[in-house]
Design an enzyme around this catalytic site. Sequence first.
Site, PDB file in Angstrom:
ATOM      1  N   THR A  63       0.789  -1.028  -0.202  1.00 51.71           N
ATOM      2  CA  THR A  63       0.004  -0.053   0.024  1.00 51.71           C
ATOM      3  C   THR A  63       0.813   1.308  -0.087  1.00 51.71           C
ATOM      4  OG1 THR A  63       0.073  -0.241   2.483  1.00 51.71           O
ATOM      5  CG2 THR A  63      -1.751  -1.017   1.315  1.00 51.71           C
ATOM      6  N   THR A 102      -9.257  -0.516  -5.158  1.00 54.42           N
ATOM      7  CA  THR A 102      -8.815   1.023  -4.964  1.00 54.42           C
ATOM      8  C   THR A 102      -9.479   1.935  -5.922  1.00 54.42           C
ATOM      9  OG1 THR A 102      -7.111   2.686  -4.468  1.00 54.42           O
ATOM     10  CG2 THR A 102      -6.496   0.761  -5.999  1.00 54.42           C
ATOM     11  N   TYR A 126       1.066   1.663  -8.170  1.00 55.16           N
ATOM     12  CA  TYR A 126       0.033   1.183  -7.286  1.00 55.16           C
ATOM     13  C   TYR A 126      -1.185   0.671  -7.789  1.00 55.16           C
ATOM     14  CZ  TYR A 126      -3.227   1.088  -3.610  1.00 55.16           C
ATOM     15  OH  TYR A 126      -4.195   0.761  -2.354  1.00 55.16           O
ATOM     16  N   LYS A 130      -2.885  -3.022  -8.442  1.00 52.35           N
ATOM     17  CA  LYS A 130      -4.071  -3.222  -7.840  1.00 52.35           C
ATOM     18  C   LYS A 130      -5.049  -3.777  -8.980  1.00 52.35           C
ATOM     19  CE  LYS A 130      -5.732  -2.819  -4.279  1.00 52.35           C
ATOM     20  NZ  LYS A 130      -5.343  -4.169  -2.931  1.00 52.35           N
TER      21      LYS A 130
HETATM   22  N1  LIG Z   1      -5.279   3.108   2.770  1.00 53.64           N
HETATM   23  C1  LIG Z   1      -6.169   3.494   1.699  1.00 53.64           C
HETATM   24  O1  LIG Z   1      -6.351   4.771   1.731  1.00 53.64           O
HETATM   25  C2  LIG Z   1      -6.758   2.752   0.737  1.00 53.64           C
HETATM   26  C3  LIG Z   1      -7.546   3.282  -0.048  1.00 53.64           C
HETATM   27  C4  LIG Z   1      -8.048   2.449  -1.151  1.00 53.64           C
HETATM   28  C5  LIG Z   1      -7.860   1.055  -1.260  1.00 53.64           C
HETATM   29  N2  LIG Z   1      -7.073   0.463  -0.133  1.00 53.64           N
HETATM   30  C6  LIG Z   1      -6.957  -0.847  -0.117  1.00 53.64           C
HETATM   31  O2  LIG Z   1      -7.504  -1.535   1.140  1.00 53.64           O
HETATM   32  C7  LIG Z   1      -7.011  -2.691   1.444  1.00 53.64           C
HETATM   33  C8  LIG Z   1      -6.559  -2.505   3.036  1.00 53.64           C
HETATM   34  O3  LIG Z   1      -5.688  -1.353   3.091  1.00 53.64           O
HETATM   35  P1  LIG Z   1      -4.871  -0.888   4.388  1.00 53.64           P
HETATM   36  O4  LIG Z   1      -5.046   0.517   4.422  1.00 53.64           O
HETATM   37  O5  LIG Z   1      -5.663  -1.754   5.468  1.00 53.64           O
HETATM   38  O6  LIG Z   1      -3.456  -1.454   4.192  1.00 53.64           O
HETATM   39  P2  LIG Z   1      -2.404  -1.654   5.486  1.00 53.64           P
HETATM   40  O7  LIG Z   1      -2.604  -1.021   6.605  1.00 53.64           O
HETATM   41  O8  LIG Z   1      -0.982  -1.218   4.666  1.00 53.64           O
HETATM   42  O9  LIG Z   1      -2.394  -3.183   5.476  1.00 53.64           O
HETATM   43  C9  LIG Z   1      -1.929  -3.991   4.509  1.00 53.64           C
HETATM   44  C10 LIG Z   1      -1.401  -5.270   5.210  1.00 53.64           C
HETATM   45  O10 LIG Z   1      -1.091  -6.110   4.313  1.00 53.64           O
HETATM   46  C11 LIG Z   1       0.198  -6.904   5.058  1.00 53.64           C
HETATM   47  N3  LIG Z   1       1.062  -7.272   3.666  1.00 53.64           N
HETATM   48  C12 LIG Z   1       1.894  -6.760   2.859  1.00 53.64           C
HETATM   49  N4  LIG Z   1       2.283  -7.504   2.265  1.00 53.64           N
HETATM   50  C13 LIG Z   1       1.615  -9.036   2.266  1.00 53.64           C
HETATM   51  C14 LIG Z   1       2.100 -10.232   1.808  1.00 53.64           C
HETATM   52  N5  LIG Z   1       2.979 -10.373   0.977  1.00 53.64           N
HETATM   53  N6  LIG Z   1       1.427 -11.211   2.410  1.00 53.64           N
HETATM   54  C15 LIG Z   1       0.699 -10.975   3.593  1.00 53.64           C
HETATM   55  N7  LIG Z   1       0.520  -9.841   4.013  1.00 53.64           N
HETATM   56  C16 LIG Z   1       1.027  -8.812   3.354  1.00 53.64           C
HETATM   57  C17 LIG Z   1       0.772  -5.589   5.646  1.00 53.64           C
HETATM   58  O11 LIG Z   1       1.893  -6.254   6.452  1.00 53.64           O
HETATM   59  P3  LIG Z   1       3.277  -5.308   6.761  1.00 53.64           P
HETATM   60  O12 LIG Z   1       2.707  -4.012   7.090  1.00 53.64           O
HETATM   61  O13 LIG Z   1       3.758  -6.349   7.574  1.00 53.64           O
HETATM   62  O14 LIG Z   1       3.995  -5.530   5.486  1.00 53.64           O
HETATM   63  C18 LIG Z   1      -0.267  -5.184   6.253  1.00 53.64           C
HETATM   64  O15 LIG Z   1      -0.563  -5.681   7.565  1.00 53.64           O
HETATM   65  C19 LIG Z   1      -5.507  -2.733   0.609  1.00 53.64           C
HETATM   66  O16 LIG Z   1      -5.946  -3.734  -0.315  1.00 53.64           O
HETATM   67  C20 LIG Z   1      -5.631  -1.339  -0.131  1.00 53.64           C
HETATM   68  O17 LIG Z   1      -4.993  -1.604  -1.239  1.00 53.64           O
HETATM   69  C21 LIG Z   1      -6.557   1.166   0.693  1.00 53.64           C
END
Ligand SMILES: NC(=O)c1ccc[n+]([C@@H]2O[C@H](COP(=O)([O-])OP(=O)(O)OC[C@H]3O[C@@H](n4cnc5c(N)ncnc54)[C@H](OP(=O)(O)O)[C@@H]3O)[C@@H](O)[C@H]2O)c1
Length: 281
Positions: A63, A102, A126, A130
């Site tokens: 992310t 996203t 990114y 996705k």
């Molecule tokens: N944040 C936003 O504004 C936003 C907006 C639109 C969509 N999204 C989508 O919403 C979803 C959740 O986002 P979020 O903000 O909750 O993300 P986040 O807080 O960054 O959490 C993502 C998690 O995925 C883990 N991860 C990364 N690589 C991995 C792997 N190879 N295998 C297993 N786990 C892995 C990370 O662990 P580590 O930290 O240990 O690497 C982290 O715990 C994602 O699909 C993101 O693309 C987010």
Amino acid sequence: MKIAIIGAKGMLGRELLCLLKGAHPKVAVDAYSHHQLDITKPSHEIKKIIGNVDIIYNCAAYTKVDLAESEKDDAFKVNEYGAKMLAEVALGIDAKLVHISTDFVFDGCFDKPIDIATEPNPLSVYGLSKLAGEKKIIESGCKYLIVRTSWLYGAGGKNFVDTIYDKAKVGEDLRVVNDQIGRLTYTEDLAEALVALVDCDAKGVFHAANQGIVTWYDVAAFILDFLKSSSMLEPVLTSEYPTPAKRPSYSVLDISKTEMMIDRKMPLWQDSLTKYLQRKG
Ligand SMILES: NC(=O)c1ccc[n+]([C@@H]2O[C@H](COP(=O)([O-])OP(=O)(O)OC[C@H]3O[C@@H](n4cnc5c(N)ncnc54)[C@H](OP(=O)(O)O)[C@@H]3O)[C@@H](O)[C@H]2O)c1
């Protein structure tokens, strides 16, 4: 019913776990952090860890939007290949894969909320990674629910709301972009919408976010007002605040399909942000 939550230590993953854990005595929830389950491992290894489940919620993702521009392979490995591995697992055990995507799959060249049927055209690595993940899941033949969301904030993750909150608390002056338009989304509301969609047996692609249309400046102003902060807030243009990854200027997802499916409106961004800020104390 058996459920697996992948990426359970992330911002959305922890909220989903909170919601589902103990929600129903007949529902068993297993949650996996990145450390416990890496989605870039081969699907048979992932299958060995999660066993037979009915629903896989994939909250794991790469992310780091700006870093992805220089770490393209890493972003694609998690967001495309990892999604493909989970789709293979889901197909093999006949589970439904609930995958989060996203607004960054779109280019932002719109003047009205972005419908599901709109052709994606990502501006960033990114966003491309996705979108590639979405395609792998759709092509896989597994049962899937892909939910695109936007501008996510919540407990336990790095996000815009917390950044502004911390700076405003100590009276730091702020310059915030006022020409990107979108929908803010509280993880708690998104988690509830995901579970409601699953309960309705929703299939295919959906958009879910909070009600209301804002700029980042509007969000910052709301937080400053809530805190009665002495920080000065200045609106700036995206062009004055260059970042490695290009962001869509108009990122308002059309959430009506989700609202119709779950038979309720998504909460208003002001109500959810107030709740979150009150909880922060
Ligand atoms: N944040 C936003 O504004 C936003 C907006 C639109 C969509 N999204 C989508 O919403 C979803 C959740 O986002 P979020 O903000 O909750 O993300 P986040 O807080 O960054 O959490 C993502 C998690 O995925 C883990 N991860 C990364 N690589 C991995 C792997 N190879 N295998 C297993 N786990 C892995 C990370 O662990 P580590 O930290 O240990 O690497 C982290 O715990 C994602 O699909 C993101 O693309 C987010």
